[in-house]
Design a protein around this motif. Structure first.
Motif, PDB file in Angstrom:
ATOM      1  N   ILE A   1      31.957 -47.425   2.732  1.00  0.00           N
ATOM      2  CA  ILE A   1      30.867 -47.624   1.790  1.00  0.00           C
ATOM      3  C   ILE A   1      30.050 -46.397   1.896  1.00  0.00           C
ATOM      4  CG2 ILE A   1      29.474 -49.063   3.457  1.00  0.00           C
ATOM      5  CD1 ILE A   1      30.203 -49.727  -0.344  1.00  0.00           C
ATOM      6  N   ASP A   2      30.093 -45.847   3.273  1.00  0.00           N
ATOM      7  CA  ASP A   2      29.147 -44.788   3.355  1.00  0.00           C
ATOM      8  C   ASP A   2      29.314 -43.504   2.201  1.00  0.00           C
ATOM      9  OD1 ASP A   2      31.250 -42.693   5.186  1.00  0.00           O
ATOM     10  OD2 ASP A   2      31.541 -44.923   5.285  1.00  0.00           O
ATOM     11  N   THR A   3      30.705 -43.679   1.502  1.00  0.00           N
ATOM     12  CA  THR A   3      30.701 -42.475   0.462  1.00  0.00           C
ATOM     13  C   THR A   3      29.741 -42.960  -0.850  1.00  0.00           C
ATOM     14  OG1 THR A   3      32.682 -43.789  -0.409  1.00  0.00           O
ATOM     15  CG2 THR A   3      33.030 -42.119   1.294  1.00  0.00           C
ATOM     16  N   VAL A   4      29.400 -44.294  -0.717  1.00  0.00           N
ATOM     17  CA  VAL A   4      28.647 -44.821  -1.852  1.00  0.00           C
ATOM     18  C   VAL A   4      27.169 -44.614  -1.401  1.00  0.00           C
ATOM     19  CG1 VAL A   4      27.747 -46.726  -3.003  1.00  0.00           C
ATOM     20  CG2 VAL A   4      30.242 -46.442  -2.732  1.00  0.00           C
ATOM     21  N   PHE A   5      26.923 -45.037  -0.108  1.00  0.00           N
ATOM     22  CA  PHE A   5      25.310 -45.051   0.265  1.00  0.00           C
ATOM     23  C   PHE A   5      24.982 -44.002   1.165  1.00  0.00           C
ATOM     24  CE2 PHE A   5      26.267 -49.752  -0.280  1.00  0.00           C
ATOM     25  CZ  PHE A   5      25.618 -49.800  -1.702  1.00  0.00           C
ATOM     26  N   GLY A   6      25.825 -43.255   1.905  1.00  0.00           N
ATOM     27  CA  GLY A   6      25.707 -42.258   2.941  1.00  0.00           C
ATOM     28  C   GLY A   6      25.350 -40.862   2.412  1.00  0.00           C
ATOM     29  N   PRO A   7      25.342 -39.738   3.297  1.00  0.00           N
ATOM     30  CA  PRO A   7      25.287 -38.468   2.887  1.00  0.00           C
ATOM     31  C   PRO A   7      26.281 -37.923   1.838  1.00  0.00           C
ATOM     32  CG  PRO A   7      24.652 -38.851   5.374  1.00  0.00           C
ATOM     33  CD  PRO A   7      25.394 -40.158   4.768  1.00  0.00           C
ATOM     34  N   ARG A   8      27.478 -38.486   2.005  1.00  0.00           N
ATOM     35  CA  ARG A   8      28.580 -38.288   1.115  1.00  0.00           C
ATOM     36  C   ARG A   8      28.495 -38.602   0.041  1.00  0.00           C
ATOM     37  NH1 ARG A   8      34.031 -39.118   4.073  1.00  0.00           N
ATOM     38  NH2 ARG A   8      32.788 -41.130   4.754  1.00  0.00           N
ATOM     39  N   ALA A   9      27.582 -39.523  -0.343  1.00  0.00           N
ATOM     40  CA  ALA A   9      27.618 -40.275  -1.769  1.00  0.00           C
ATOM     41  C   ALA A   9      27.329 -39.431  -2.695  1.00  0.00           C
ATOM     42  CB  ALA A   9      26.316 -41.211  -1.792  1.00  0.00           C
ATOM     43  N   LYS A  10      28.020 -39.646  -3.934  1.00  0.00           N
ATOM     44  CA  LYS A  10      27.854 -38.888  -5.205  1.00  0.00           C
ATOM     45  C   LYS A  10      26.992 -39.671  -6.065  1.00  0.00           C
ATOM     46  CE  LYS A  10      32.887 -37.952  -5.003  1.00  0.00           C
ATOM     47  NZ  LYS A  10      34.188 -38.046  -5.880  1.00  0.00           N
TER      48      LYS A  10
END
Length: 325
Positions: free
Chosen positions: A122-131
């Motif tokens: 979920i860090d791909t949604v909310f973290g530094p890697r999020a788009k």
């Protein structure tokens, strides 16, 4: 039930300590035992909360809200994905995913057979890697916390543009690195995962070996949920005085499930609720409350500890601020 039992004593009770193999209390013990075979939880309280969440997912339509269950850690290899994999075997219509488009997710949640969403990374949604285009997913996860929530979209049919509301209410478990935005965190039971210590052992998980066992238990959970839905629908479980406002929205469904299951579970649920809510408030409330929570962890069942032993224990806590002060 013996009122002198501790939380650890209650959590250690084996399946079969009850009135029948398909009582709610026994089923929760089986879920608790299955989760504990493959996942090291950071505390008894989080283990209990995850157990109750699994059964609540089978009765999600009976509640006004559905808490998110969030497995978080600062580093990989902490058991977050494994926790979702075990839960996948136990919940209705599981959808385990790591990367979906907003359009897919909106339509999937609106299906007649609504899934239980298990969202890894979920860090791909909310973290530094999020788009930037993940903002729609964020809004969907936020809105779907309350029954009756919808996502509005424009739908083109021929030359006509129509508006359509898609139901977004669904049980959701999350796993990822770092923390969640406050809007999601306050709707969640947070499980702060960590790497296993050398003395902590879990059973190797093999899906093709263990899935039949999980699915058999899932079928019995579903049958029990169908038989007891009326008991929790519209229920107003008694809340500890420490559980207020948004925390009440989060914990009411889990307490209602525990009350319906009976035996030791109402006590377990309330001890867990107060402990986890106090811990989350400590994390938001500064070093003083954080220190109290960490002291509780290092004391365990000890009656007394010396200053050096206390300091060594505080310094040994991973992800704590004490070694830097």
């Amino acid at each position: 039930m013996n009122d002198n039992l501790t939380l650890g004593d209650l959590a250690a009770l084996e399946p079969g300590w009850g009135v029948g193999p398909d009582s709610g209390a026994d089923l929760l013990r089986e879920v608790n035992a299955l989760l504990g075979r493959f996942v090291v939880f950071p505390s008894d309280e989080t283990h209990i909360a995850a157990t109750l969440w699994v059964l609540h997912a089978h009765m999600v339509d009976a509640f006004e809200t559905t808490p998110r269950l969030a497995f978080l850690s600062p580093e990989p290899g902490s058991g977050k994905t494994r926790a979702l994999e075990i839960i996948e075997m136990l919940v209705p219509n599981p959808l385990l995913t790591t990367n979906v488009t907003p359009a897919y997710l909106i339509r999937k949640l609106a299906d007649e057979d609504r899934p239980t969403l298990l969202f890894d990374e979920i860090d791909t949604v909310f973290g530094p890697r999020a788009k930037s285009d993940n903002e729609e997913v964020r809004g969907l996860l936020n809105s779907g916390y309350r029954r009756g929530a919808t996502s509005g979209r424009c739908v083109v049919r021929g030359k006509t543009v129509l508006t359509e509301d898609f139901p977004s209410y669904a049980a959701v478990a999350l796993a990822g690195l770092d923390d969640l935005p406050d809007t999601v965190a306050t709707r969640s039971v947070i499980v702060k995962m960590r790497r296993r210590a050398p003395h902590e052992r879990v059973q190797p998980f093999r899906r093709r070996v263990h899935e039949p066992e999980g699915h058999e238990l899932r079928a019995r959970l579903a049958a029990w949920a169908d038989d007891h839905r009326a008991e929790v629908e519209g229920a107003w479980p008694e809340l500890p005085e420490e559980i207020q406002d948004r925390d009440a929205d989060v914990w009411e469904p889990l307490l209602a499930v525990a009350d319906a299951a009976g035996e030791e579970w109402p006590a377990l649920a309330r001890v867990s609720a107060v402990s986890l809510v106090s811990l989350s408030e400590g994390e938001r409330g500064g070093l003083g409350l954080t220190l109290l929570a960490d002291l509780r962890s290092i004391f365990g069942d000890a009656v007394e500890m010396g200053t050096k032993e206390i300091l060594d224990g505080l310094h040994g806590l991973e992800e704590s601020p004490w070694t830097d002060l």
